[in-house]
Write a protein that holds these residues in place. Structure first.
Motif, short mmCIF file in Angstrom:
data_model
loop_
_atom_site.label_atom_id
_atom_site.label_comp_id
_atom_site.label_asym_id
_atom_site.label_seq_id
_atom_site.Cartn_x
_atom_site.Cartn_y
_atom_site.Cartn_z
N ALA A 74 35.62 59.56 33.57
CA ALA A 74 36.01 58.19 33.35
C ALA A 74 35.07 57.31 34.18
CB ALA A 74 37.46 57.96 33.78
N ILE A 75 34.68 56.18 33.63
CA ILE A 75 33.72 55.31 34.29
C ILE A 75 34.35 53.93 34.48
CG2 ILE A 75 31.37 54.42 34.32
CD1 ILE A 75 31.53 57.44 34.20
N GLY A 76 34.14 53.37 35.65
CA GLY A 76 34.68 52.06 35.92
C GLY A 76 33.68 51.16 36.61
N TRP A 77 34.03 49.90 36.63
CA TRP A 77 33.29 48.90 37.39
C TRP A 77 34.22 48.29 38.43
CZ3 TRP A 77 28.11 47.90 36.92
CH2 TRP A 77 27.47 48.40 35.79
N PHE A 78 33.75 48.26 39.65
CA PHE A 78 34.41 47.56 40.74
C PHE A 78 33.53 46.38 41.14
CE2 PHE A 78 36.50 51.55 40.81
CZ PHE A 78 37.68 51.43 41.51
N ARG A 79 34.14 45.41 41.78
CA ARG A 79 33.36 44.32 42.33
C ARG A 79 33.90 43.92 43.69
NH1 ARG A 79 34.90 39.26 38.27
NH2 ARG A 79 37.01 38.83 39.09
N GLN A 80 33.02 43.39 44.51
CA GLN A 80 33.41 42.99 45.85
C GLN A 80 32.60 41.77 46.27
OE1 GLN A 80 32.85 45.91 48.98
NE2 GLN A 80 34.62 45.08 50.08
N ALA A 81 33.31 40.74 46.67
CA ALA A 81 32.69 39.56 47.24
C ALA A 81 32.84 39.62 48.76
CB ALA A 81 33.35 38.30 46.70
N PRO A 82 31.96 38.96 49.50
CA PRO A 82 32.05 38.99 50.96
C PRO A 82 33.43 38.58 51.46
CG PRO A 82 29.98 38.01 50.29
CD PRO A 82 30.79 38.18 49.04
N GLY A 83 33.98 39.36 52.38
CA GLY A 83 35.28 39.07 52.94
C GLY A 83 36.45 39.43 52.07
N GLN A 84 36.21 40.02 50.92
CA GLN A 84 37.27 40.39 50.00
C GLN A 84 37.29 41.89 49.78
OE1 GLN A 84 37.34 38.08 46.38
NE2 GLN A 84 36.64 36.23 47.40
N GLU A 85 38.43 42.37 49.30
CA GLU A 85 38.56 43.78 48.99
C GLU A 85 37.77 44.12 47.73
OE1 GLU A 85 43.03 44.81 50.68
OE2 GLU A 85 42.73 44.43 48.55
N ARG A 86 37.35 45.36 47.67
CA ARG A 86 36.76 45.86 46.45
C ARG A 86 37.86 46.03 45.41
NH1 ARG A 86 32.13 48.89 47.11
NH2 ARG A 86 33.04 49.71 49.05
N ARG A 87 37.67 45.46 44.23
CA ARG A 87 38.70 45.49 43.21
C ARG A 87 38.18 46.08 41.91
NH1 ARG A 87 43.05 42.59 44.88
NH2 ARG A 87 42.70 41.07 46.57
N GLY A 88 39.05 46.80 41.25
CA GLY A 88 38.69 47.36 39.95
C GLY A 88 38.60 46.27 38.90
N VAL A 89 37.54 46.29 38.13
CA VAL A 89 37.31 45.33 37.07
C VAL A 89 37.66 45.92 35.71
CG1 VAL A 89 35.58 43.94 35.87
CG2 VAL A 89 35.55 44.12 38.38
N SER A 90 37.19 47.12 35.47
CA SER A 90 37.40 47.76 34.18
C SER A 90 37.25 49.25 34.32
CB SER A 90 36.42 47.22 33.14
OG SER A 90 35.09 47.57 33.48
N CYS A 91 37.79 49.96 33.34
CA CYS A 91 37.67 51.42 33.32
C CYS A 91 37.70 51.89 31.88
CB CYS A 91 38.80 52.06 34.12
SG CYS A 91 38.62 53.85 34.33
#
Length: 123
Positions: free
Chosen positions: A33-50
């Motif tokens: 399974a493949i996903g995309w996470f994203r993270q902005a400075p000072g924020q948690e890494r969050r799942g975007v899609s899978c």
């Protein structure tokens, strides 16, 4: 060895579009399974899609649903994330992840991470 490499990030105006790619080497994405996470400075890494191993189902975070589309091309050992109607809130570093399965928009049982590609949405 780096197994996942993201590309396609850059600067785009609000409302614009951008497509990210994740190319695999040394591993075969068919197994994961493949996903995309994203993270902005000072924020948690969050799942975007899978996207599931078979590619029959794709899941998206509420914040991007209807705007982002994920697909996989197993023949090219590559996955893509098409992003449309981009907002400033989408600004983050985006990571490609390979794992066991999708749990909503989050990859569970992570095996590999890419090093990320920066997406900046600004007017």
């Amino acid at each position: 060895q780096l197994h996942l490499v993201e590309s396609g990030g850059g600067l785009v105006q609000p409302g614009g579009s951008l497509t990210l790619s994740c190319e695999a080497s040394g591993i075969t994405l068919d197994y994961y399974a493949i996903g995309w996470f994203r993270q902005a400075p000072g924020q948690e890494r969050r799942g975007v899609s899978c996207i599931t191993v078979s590619g029959d189902r794709t899941h998206y975070a509420d914040s991007v649903k209807g705007r982002f589309t994920m697909s996989r091309d197993d023949a090219k050992n590559t996955v893509h994330l098409q992003m449309a109607n981009l907002k400033t809130e989408d600004t983050a570093k985006y990571y490609c992840v390979a794992g066991v399965k999708c749990e909503y928009s989050v990859v569970a049982g992570v095996n590999y991470w890419g090093r990320g590609t920066q997406v900046t949405v600004s007017s």
